[in-house]
Design a protein around this motif. Structure first.
Motif, PDB file in Angstrom:
ATOM      1  N   GLU A  71       0.820  -1.221   0.000  1.00 20.84           N
ATOM      2  CA  GLU A  71       0.000   0.000   0.000  1.00 20.84           C
ATOM      3  C   GLU A  71       0.852   1.269   0.000  1.00 20.84           C
ATOM      4  OE1 GLU A  71      -2.436  -3.250   2.005  1.00 20.84           O
ATOM      5  OE2 GLU A  71      -0.347  -2.594   2.043  1.00 20.84           O
ATOM      6  N   ARG A  72       2.054   1.179   0.521  1.00 25.38           N
ATOM      7  CA  ARG A  72       2.963   2.322   0.529  1.00 25.38           C
ATOM      8  C   ARG A  72       3.987   2.228  -0.609  1.00 25.38           C
ATOM      9  NH1 ARG A  72       5.036   2.871   6.114  1.00 25.38           N
ATOM     10  NH2 ARG A  72       6.485   1.262   5.464  1.00 25.38           N
ATOM     11  N   LEU A  73       4.449   1.018  -0.892  1.00 27.43           N
ATOM     12  CA  LEU A  73       5.469   0.791  -1.905  1.00 27.43           C
ATOM     13  C   LEU A  73       4.982   1.111  -3.313  1.00 27.43           C
ATOM     14  CD1 LEU A  73       8.273  -0.413  -2.693  1.00 27.43           C
ATOM     15  CD2 LEU A  73       7.126  -2.634  -2.822  1.00 27.43           C
ATOM     16  N   LEU A  74       3.821   0.590  -3.680  1.00 24.85           N
ATOM     17  CA  LEU A  74       3.349   0.726  -5.061  1.00 24.85           C
ATOM     18  C   LEU A  74       3.117   2.176  -5.489  1.00 24.85           C
ATOM     19  CD1 LEU A  74       0.978  -2.362  -5.413  1.00 24.85           C
ATOM     20  CD2 LEU A  74       3.358  -2.119  -6.146  1.00 24.85           C
ATOM     21  N   PRO A  75       2.404   2.991  -4.703  1.00 20.30           N
ATOM     22  CA  PRO A  75       2.230   4.381  -5.152  1.00 20.30           C
ATOM     23  C   PRO A  75       3.558   5.118  -5.340  1.00 20.30           C
ATOM     24  CG  PRO A  75       0.685   3.892  -3.397  1.00 20.30           C
ATOM     25  CD  PRO A  75       1.630   2.717  -3.501  1.00 20.30           C
ATOM     26  N   GLU A  76       4.508   4.899  -4.434  1.00 16.67           N
ATOM     27  CA  GLU A  76       5.815   5.558  -4.556  1.00 16.67           C
ATOM     28  C   GLU A  76       6.528   5.129  -5.832  1.00 16.67           C
ATOM     29  OE1 GLU A  76       8.078   4.769  -1.033  1.00 16.67           O
ATOM     30  OE2 GLU A  76       6.645   5.809   0.266  1.00 16.67           O
TER      31      GLU A  76
END
Length: 74
Positions: A20-25
């Motif tokens: 959830e944090r890795l993909l958008p970044e």
């Protein structure tokens, strides 16, 4: 929270952070295709993960002199 597949969990373990944090970044930095290649998954799999995790990807066209601001809630 969505139930994660073994492949999703393996990627989280490899990068030591939740998808959830890795993909958008990664998508903001490198784009969808490069993110899929970096994670060693297909673009279809990446699209499925985004859908399953409720991550929205938007494409915006800006005229010269315009800017975009992203605000996080919560």
């Amino acid at each position: 929270m969505a139930r994660k597949t073994r492949l999703m969990q393996n990627v989280e373990d490899r990068y030591r952070q939740p998808l959830e944090r890795l993909l958008p970044e990664m998508i903001n930095e490198h784009g969808l295709t490069a993110t899929a290649q970096t994670l060693d998954v297909s673009k279809a799999t990446l699209g499925y993960w985004l859908l399953k995790l409720g991550i929205n990807v938007r494409r915006v066209a800006l005229a010269p002199g315009e800017s975009l601001e992203v605000k996080r809630t919560g």
